[in-house]
Design a protein around this motif. Structure first.
Motif, PDB file in Angstrom:
ATOM      1  N   ALA A   9       0.810  -1.151   0.035  1.00  0.00           N
ATOM      2  CA  ALA A   9      -0.191   0.149  -0.063  1.00  0.00           C
ATOM      3  C   ALA A   9       0.957   1.239  -0.152  1.00  0.00           C
ATOM      4  O   ALA A   9       0.228   2.131  -0.352  1.00  0.00           O
ATOM      5  N   HIS A  10       1.917   1.235   0.529  1.00  0.00           N
ATOM      6  CA  HIS A  10       3.094   2.294   0.555  1.00  0.00           C
ATOM      7  C   HIS A  10       3.902   2.439  -0.679  1.00  0.00           C
ATOM      8  O   HIS A  10       4.706   3.420  -0.720  1.00  0.00           O
ATOM      9  N   TRP A  11       3.772   1.433  -1.522  1.00  0.00           N
ATOM     10  CA  TRP A  11       4.544   1.393  -2.568  1.00  0.00           C
ATOM     11  C   TRP A  11       4.092   2.468  -3.752  1.00  0.00           C
ATOM     12  O   TRP A  11       2.906   2.929  -4.004  1.00  0.00           O
ATOM     13  N   ALA A  12       5.224   2.661  -4.575  1.00  0.00           N
ATOM     14  CA  ALA A  12       4.791   3.510  -5.859  1.00  0.00           C
ATOM     15  C   ALA A  12       3.809   2.704  -6.899  1.00  0.00           C
ATOM     16  O   ALA A  12       3.943   1.445  -6.732  1.00  0.00           O
ATOM     17  N   THR A  13       3.254   3.321  -7.735  1.00  0.00           N
ATOM     18  CA  THR A  13       2.498   2.509  -8.942  1.00  0.00           C
ATOM     19  C   THR A  13       3.016   2.988 -10.343  1.00  0.00           C
ATOM     20  O   THR A  13       3.301   4.022 -10.373  1.00  0.00           O
ATOM     21  N   ALA A  18       6.279   9.591  -8.090  1.00  0.00           N
ATOM     22  CA  ALA A  18       6.791   9.036  -6.873  1.00  0.00           C
ATOM     23  C   ALA A  18       7.936   9.852  -6.590  1.00  0.00           C
ATOM     24  O   ALA A  18       8.482  10.682  -7.183  1.00  0.00           O
ATOM     25  N   ARG A  19       8.297   9.934  -5.116  1.00  0.00           N
ATOM     26  CA  ARG A  19       9.267  10.541  -4.597  1.00  0.00           C
ATOM     27  C   ARG A  19      10.130   9.895  -3.892  1.00  0.00           C
ATOM     28  O   ARG A  19       9.998   8.782  -3.557  1.00  0.00           O
ATOM     29  N   ILE A  20      11.563  10.326  -4.004  1.00  0.00           N
ATOM     30  CA  ILE A  20      12.517   9.411  -3.235  1.00  0.00           C
ATOM     31  C   ILE A  20      12.368   9.893  -1.674  1.00  0.00           C
ATOM     32  O   ILE A  20      12.332  11.132  -1.405  1.00  0.00           O
ATOM     33  N   LEU A  82      10.875   4.738  -2.372  1.00  0.00           N
ATOM     34  CA  LEU A  82       9.958   5.338  -3.236  1.00  0.00           C
ATOM     35  C   LEU A  82       8.682   5.307  -2.438  1.00  0.00           C
ATOM     36  O   LEU A  82       8.479   4.323  -1.799  1.00  0.00           O
ATOM     37  N   ALA A  83       8.230   6.773  -2.527  1.00  0.00           N
ATOM     38  CA  ALA A  83       6.833   6.610  -1.845  1.00  0.00           C
ATOM     39  C   ALA A  83       5.925   7.118  -3.203  1.00  0.00           C
ATOM     40  O   ALA A  83       6.378   7.998  -3.882  1.00  0.00           O
ATOM     41  N   PRO A  84       4.324   6.975  -2.644  1.00  0.00           N
ATOM     42  CA  PRO A  84       3.657   7.613  -4.083  1.00  0.00           C
ATOM     43  C   PRO A  84       3.639   8.801  -3.923  1.00  0.00           C
ATOM     44  O   PRO A  84       3.595   9.516  -2.871  1.00  0.00           O
ATOM     45  N   GLY A  85       3.023   9.474  -5.071  1.00  0.00           N
ATOM     46  CA  GLY A  85       2.928  11.041  -5.037  1.00  0.00           C
ATOM     47  C   GLY A  85       4.227  11.882  -5.092  1.00  0.00           C
ATOM     48  O   GLY A  85       5.397  11.488  -4.921  1.00  0.00           O
TER      49      GLY A  85
END
Length: 92
Positions: A9-13, A18-20, A82-85
């Motif tokens: 759920a915390h991964w990028a898609t 996505a942000r570092i 990586l985090a989404p958004g």
């Protein structure tokens, strides 16, 4: 055995920003392939925004990787970073 990757759920898609993150202020490697055995081709800092092209791909050690585009430079980043958004502020 514990896994290194954060919950999905915390991964990028794919096909999204996505942000570092989670670097502790250090630069991280962008690699030529999905694994730490591949050469580093670039460095990115925490907060940098990338476009996710592909992934996650799991390497032989179980680490997940995403293929990203950073202003026309394409490479692979460990999913742990990586985090989404785009986050709260834009990266320069």
């Amino acid at each position: 055995m514990a896994t290194r990757a954060p919950p999905q759920a915390h991964w990028a898609t794919t096909n999204s920003d996505a942000r570092i993150t989670n670097t502790g202020g250090d630069k991280i490697n962008v690699r030529e392939g999905a694994g730490s055995i591949y050469n580093a081709k670039d460095l990115v800092t925490e907060g940098t925004v990338v476009w996710v092209l592909e992934g996650p791909i799991k390497d032989d050690t179980g680490i997940r990787w995403f293929r990203v585009d950073l202003n026309g430079r394409v490479g692979w980043v460990n999913a742990d970073y990586l985090a989404p958004g785009k986050g709260d502020s834009s990266a320069s």
